[in-house]
Motif scaffolding. Structure first.
Motif, PDB file in Angstrom:
ATOM      1  N   VAL A  14       1.010  -1.340   0.025  1.00 28.05           N
ATOM      2  CA  VAL A  14      -0.445  -0.006  -0.159  1.00 28.05           C
ATOM      3  C   VAL A  14       0.960   1.426  -0.042  1.00 28.05           C
ATOM      4  N   THR A  15       0.892   2.285  -1.000  1.00 20.38           N
ATOM      5  CA  THR A  15       1.555   3.419  -1.023  1.00 20.38           C
ATOM      6  C   THR A  15       1.525   4.292  -0.459  1.00 20.38           C
ATOM      7  N   SER A  16      -0.258   4.651   0.068  1.00 18.12           N
ATOM      8  CA  SER A  16       0.078   6.233   1.483  1.00 18.12           C
ATOM      9  C   SER A  16       0.549   5.630   2.481  1.00 18.12           C
ATOM     10  N   ALA A  17       0.817   6.509   3.387  1.00 14.53           N
ATOM     11  CA  ALA A  17       1.850   6.789   4.736  1.00 14.53           C
ATOM     12  C   ALA A  17       1.120   6.151   5.770  1.00 14.53           C
ATOM     13  N   PRO A  18       1.972   5.494   6.564  1.00 15.57           N
ATOM     14  CA  PRO A  18       1.502   4.615   7.776  1.00 15.57           C
ATOM     15  C   PRO A  18       0.381   5.988   8.474  1.00 15.57           C
ATOM     16  N   GLY A  19      -0.711   5.024   9.043  1.00 20.56           N
ATOM     17  CA  GLY A  19      -1.854   5.680   9.754  1.00 20.56           C
ATOM     18  C   GLY A  19      -2.785   6.005   9.084  1.00 20.56           C
ATOM     19  N   SER A  20      -2.872   6.465   7.736  1.00 21.51           N
ATOM     20  CA  SER A  20      -4.079   7.133   6.365  1.00 21.51           C
ATOM     21  C   SER A  20      -4.721   5.319   6.740  1.00 21.51           C
ATOM     22  N   VAL A  21      -6.117   6.171   6.053  1.00 19.55           N
ATOM     23  CA  VAL A  21      -7.313   5.338   5.927  1.00 19.55           C
ATOM     24  C   VAL A  21      -6.838   3.860   5.613  1.00 19.55           C
ATOM     25  N   SER A  22      -5.799   3.702   4.068  1.00 23.21           N
ATOM     26  CA  SER A  22      -5.656   2.711   3.767  1.00 23.21           C
ATOM     27  C   SER A  22      -4.988   1.818   4.379  1.00 23.21           C
ATOM     28  N   GLN A  23      -3.899   2.863   4.950  1.00 24.83           N
ATOM     29  CA  GLN A  23      -3.167   1.190   5.452  1.00 24.83           C
ATOM     30  C   GLN A  23      -3.492   1.196   6.678  1.00 24.83           C
TER      31      GLN A  23
END
Length: 460
Positions: free
Chosen positions: A186-195
């Motif tokens: 998952v390319t988003s940052a840690p803590g984001s909705v996707s992660q």
């Protein structure tokens, strides 16, 4: 062929949009849309895949009568308050989410629980994404924790965490916290909705397939809700909130979702130098600083799950200095205050339209059951008339809009708790008197209306 495209995701509710918007259409929050890169290509293994080698999940439908149950008892910790909130202990394969303000004691609680479970012969893996191994060791020495069965691991990569769980095969896993864990795909940052969504789904798959009980620590927003998408609370089995003021020593652990027990249970802890200690009788704690002979103070026996708790309700009624009188409440629903004041004005004749009303539940407890209505009404009348109630009175009952006092549930347990703490009289609904006799040494006064309750409590 892997293709990249961007999308904007609300960090509060998870709403997705192909373009940036200042206000989220899903939750109405401003400036919560964050750009994330979406990778599309060959289908990868999903977090909910259940066809992995060695998986014990079903791959085809079965008749419900043919499903075999495993009579495995719940695992008990040394904290009875935690066992009560969890519904009787820790269930194998469950996913528990614990949220709370920073510094409230979430990590301390889980480290203590890890030590208690490890001392009973269970293998526990404590994974910290916020502290190093030495920092965790310092906390453990402060709490007096030492066990050969407690493993500590400092990692945030979910694939490394998954491999460690496979190799160590623990009975319990603690993740502190889910906002620091990231999935490499998952390319988003840690803590984001996707992660948060993907990591929680993968941990849920691990716990269900291997029968491992997993505790997850979740951060909270400034509004007090758990950070991340609302889907997070729907995915887990149990959601616990750790509440309390950082300037006070008492902490409240409350269940807002529990697939294995009641959602009305509450546990009381006290933060001390060497960790959290459970409070076996919270009623004494909530009433120890009560002022005797003060107008506007009443005591009510409220049910928190299966346990009665006696708390103090305080009211302050004063003439208003503004055109619109103020109605403020702490610990109870603020909409209940004007409703009960309207009943007192219409059915009893109290002129409260030009009075400010401030109500508070002492001790930081939140009450939401109808049985506290009569105590609130008596507190308002006591402050308005400036007549104190008896310090040995306990008031229980639901108030209707016509001024009647209605029956409440579990009246025997409420009265027994009041008698145990030395109360001499209990004002309760008259319909609750039939079919049983109260304990010795306590007088039961049945009332059918608010007027009768005020006559019994204030002598009006």
């Amino acid at each position: 062929m892997v293709k990249r495209k961007t999308k904007f995701i609300c960090q509060e509710c998870g709403y997705e949009s192909p373009k940036w918007m200042g206000k989220c259409p899903g939750c109405g929050q401003w400036n919560k849309m964050v750009e994330e890169v979406e990778i599309t290509g060959p289908a990868r293994r999903g977090a909910f895949a259940h066809t992995q080698p060695g998986s014990n999940l079903l791959t085809k439908p079965m008749k419900i009568n043919a499903i075999e149950m495993e009579n495995e008892p719940r695992i008990l910790t040394d904290l009875n308050e935690l066992n009560r909130v969890l519904g009787g202990g820790v269930v194998k394969g469950s996913l528990v989410l614990i949220g709370g303000d920073p510094g409230i004691g979430k990590s301390t609680l889980l480290l203590q629980v890890s030590s208690q479970l490890a001392n009973k012969g269970n293998s526990v893996l404590y994974i910290s994404g916020e502290e190093s191994l030495r920092q965790t060791k310092l906390r453990a020495e402060r709490l007096g924790i030492s066990s050969e069965n407690l493993l500590v691991f400092s990692e945030t990569n979910l694939e490394e965490i998954s491999r460690t769980i496979d190799s160590e095969n623990p009975s319990f896993v603690i993740i502190d916290s889910i906002q620091t864990v990231f999935h490499p795909e998952v390319t988003s940052a840690p803590g984001s909705v996707s992660q948060v969504r993907e990591c929680t789904a993968e941990l849920m798959r691990i716990g269900k397939t291997k029968g491992i009980a997993i505790f997850i620590v979740g951060h909270v927003t400034k509004e007090g809700s758990i950070a991340g998408p609302r889907l997070l609370e729907h995915m887990v089995d149990t959601v616990l909130y750790f509440e309390g003021e950082r300037h006070h020593t008492y902490r409240i652990l409350r269940a807002v979702k529990n697939r294995f027990g009641s959602t009305n249970e509450m546990g009381i802890f006290e933060m001390k130098e060497f960790g959290l200690e459970e409070v076996e009788n919270p009623s004494e704690i909530f009433l120890e600083e009560r002022s005797r002979g003060a107008a506007g103070s009443t005591v009510v026996a409220s049910m928190e799950g299966t346990r009665p708790v006696l708390v103090e309700i305080q009211a302050l009624i004063s003439p208003t200095s503004f055109g619109n009188p103020r109605r403020m409440a702490t610990g109870i629903d603020h909409n209940r205050v004007p409703l009960l004041m309207a009943v007192l004005e219409k059915r009893v004749g109290m002129l409260l339209a030009n009075q400010d009303a401030y109500l508070k539940v002492a001790g930081g407890v939140k009450l939401d059951e109808p049985a506290i209505d009569l105590a609130i009404a008596v507190s308002i009348a006591s402050s308005f008339r400036d007549r104190p109630t008896r310090p040995t009175d306990c008031i229980i009952g639901e108030v209707g809009l016509t001024g009647e006092v209605r029956r409440v549930s579990r009246i025997e347990q409420r009265v027994q708790e009041a008698a145990k703490l030395g109360f001499e009289r209990v004002i309760l609904p008259a319909n609750n008197l039939s079919g049983w006799t109260g304990p010795k040494g306590i007088k039961l006064i049945g009332v059918s209306s608010v007027s009768e309750a005020l006559q019994a409590a204030l002598g009006e």
